[in-house]
Design an enzyme around this catalytic site. Structure first.
Site, PDB file in Angstrom:
ATOM      1  N   GLU A  44      21.950  44.375  10.966  1.00 16.42           N
ATOM      2  CA  GLU A  44      23.329  44.034  11.376  1.00 16.42           C
ATOM      3  C   GLU A  44      23.387  43.899  12.893  1.00 16.42           C
ATOM      4  O   GLU A  44      23.122  44.853  13.623  1.00 16.42           O
ATOM      5  CB  GLU A  44      24.290  45.135  10.901  1.00 16.42           C
ATOM      6  CG  GLU A  44      25.723  44.916  11.360  1.00 16.42           C
ATOM      7  CD  GLU A  44      26.642  46.100  11.009  1.00 16.42           C
ATOM      8  OE1 GLU A  44      26.375  46.808  10.008  1.00 16.42           O
ATOM      9  OE2 GLU A  44      27.606  46.314  11.754  1.00 16.42           O
ATOM     10  N   ARG A  48      29.473  42.777  19.579  1.00 10.66           N
ATOM     11  CA  ARG A  48      30.079  43.534  20.685  1.00 10.66           C
ATOM     12  C   ARG A  48      29.585  43.028  22.025  1.00 10.66           C
ATOM     13  O   ARG A  48      29.998  43.527  23.065  1.00 10.66           O
ATOM     14  CB  ARG A  48      29.723  45.024  20.566  1.00 10.66           C
ATOM     15  CG  ARG A  48      30.373  45.657  19.374  1.00 10.66           C
ATOM     16  CD  ARG A  48      29.969  47.107  19.222  1.00 10.66           C
ATOM     17  NE  ARG A  48      30.109  47.471  17.835  1.00 10.66           N
ATOM     18  CZ  ARG A  48      29.718  48.616  17.325  1.00 10.66           C
ATOM     19  NH1 ARG A  48      29.152  49.537  18.084  1.00 10.66           N
ATOM     20  NH2 ARG A  48      29.877  48.859  16.042  1.00 10.66           N
ATOM     21  N   LYS A 132      32.084  49.380   3.510  1.00  8.65           N
ATOM     22  CA  LYS A 132      31.575  50.220   4.595  1.00  8.65           C
ATOM     23  C   LYS A 132      32.540  51.396   4.746  1.00  8.65           C
ATOM     24  O   LYS A 132      33.765  51.202   4.705  1.00  8.65           O
ATOM     25  CB  LYS A 132      31.536  49.389   5.879  1.00  8.65           C
ATOM     26  CG  LYS A 132      31.297  50.185   7.141  1.00  8.65           C
ATOM     27  CD  LYS A 132      30.982  49.265   8.305  1.00  8.65           C
ATOM     28  CE  LYS A 132      31.121  50.008   9.619  1.00  8.65           C
ATOM     29  NZ  LYS A 132      30.250  49.469  10.666  1.00  8.65           N
TER      30      LYS A 132
HETATM   31  C1  3PG Z   1      28.940  51.063  13.674  1.00  7.40           C
HETATM   32  O1  3PG Z   1      29.195  50.193  14.459  1.00  7.40           O
HETATM   33  O2  3PG Z   1      28.889  50.867  12.467  1.00  7.40           O
HETATM   34  C2  3PG Z   1      28.730  52.420  14.212  1.00  7.40           C
HETATM   35  O3  3PG Z   1      29.357  52.522  15.449  1.00  7.40           O
HETATM   36  C3  3PG Z   1      27.320  52.829  14.359  1.00  7.40           C
HETATM   37  O4  3PG Z   1      27.429  54.170  14.548  1.00  7.40           O
HETATM   38  P1  3PG Z   1      26.272  55.076  15.122  1.00  7.40           P
HETATM   39  O5  3PG Z   1      25.985  54.564  16.499  1.00  7.40           O
HETATM   40  O6  3PG Z   1      26.856  56.461  15.115  1.00  7.40           O
HETATM   41  O7  3PG Z   1      25.082  54.931  14.218  1.00  7.40           O
END
Ligand code: 3PG
Length: 213
Positions: A44, A48, A132
């Site tokens: 994924e 951003r 999700k």
């Molecule tokens: C996401 O974008 O799905 C989460 O911010 C990822 O979260 P993590 O950095 O805690 O794994």
């Protein structure tokens, strides 16, 4: 009608989906190759950064075996441009009416985000049986997912947010968890340093969690 049928084989193929924040588009292909070499073929790329769409395009065309998706998709415009860039699936942190409407015409499967029973039910009514769960840790983590399984056993989740090598197996052991997502397999410092062998090793360790499913 289930809107998650096409998503199911993608998210069922791996225990962990790396959630990637990429600043440098040139890192996309070597990063994806390292993840695929370690076994994590579903990737994924979050929208951003300005590099995200280029990264999706490059991985889709240059990394055989990778299934690249777009994450942090917040609008119809982002959904359309992600699919156009070659994203094979779309992930959203939460959902709004515009996204739900746009998702009806999406050429690629969507994993929409939810964090409450009401949001899960709204998505369920729209046909999404794979969602999700975000932000997993802050929203209540493992006890919360267990509690959701009782009234909503048909919904399977990809929890994301606060998952790491230390707790991923416990999440994966839940009956309503199909895979987990996380950034711990793609640390920003390793990407910046081009340390692909470290990322391949982290992917290999994450892939070994398949046994926990
Ligand atoms: C996401 O974008 O799905 C989460 O911010 C990822 O979260 P993590 O950095 O805690 O794994």
């Amino acid at each position: 009608m289930s809107r998650s049928e096409a998503l199911d084989p993608i998210v069922s193929s791996v225990p962990v989906i790396p959630v990637v924040v990429l600043e440098d588009p040139a890192a996309a292909v070597p990063l994806a190759r390292a993840l695929v070499a370690g076994g994590l073929s579903v990737i994924e790329i979050t929208l951003r950064t300005g590099a995200a769409l280029h990264a999706i395009e490059a991985i889709a065309s240059e990394v055989p075996g990778a299934i690249v998706g777009a994450g942090t998709v917040l609008s119809k415009g982002q959904l359309v441009s992600s699919a156009r860039a070659g994203a094979q699936f779309i992930v959203t942190p939460g959902t709004n009416d515009d996204l739900l409407k746009a998702a009806e015409d999406s050429p690629v499967p969507i994993m929409p985000g939810a964090a409450t029973a009401t949001e899960v039910m709204t998505l369920m009514d729209a046909g999404y049986t794979i969602q999700k769960f975000f932000p997993a840790g802050p929203a209540g983590g493992i006890p919360y997912l267990k509690a959701l399984a009782a009234p909503l056993p048909a919904i399977r989740f990809c929890p994301t947010g606060g998952i790491d090598a230390g707790n991923a197996a416990d999440y994966l052991a839940l009956s309503n968890v199909i895979c987990v997502g996380g950034s711990w397999v793609v640390p920003a410092d390793a990407i910046a340093a081009g340390d692909w062998s470290r990322i391949e090793g982290l992917a290999r360790q994450a892939m070994a969690l398949k046994g926990a499913l």
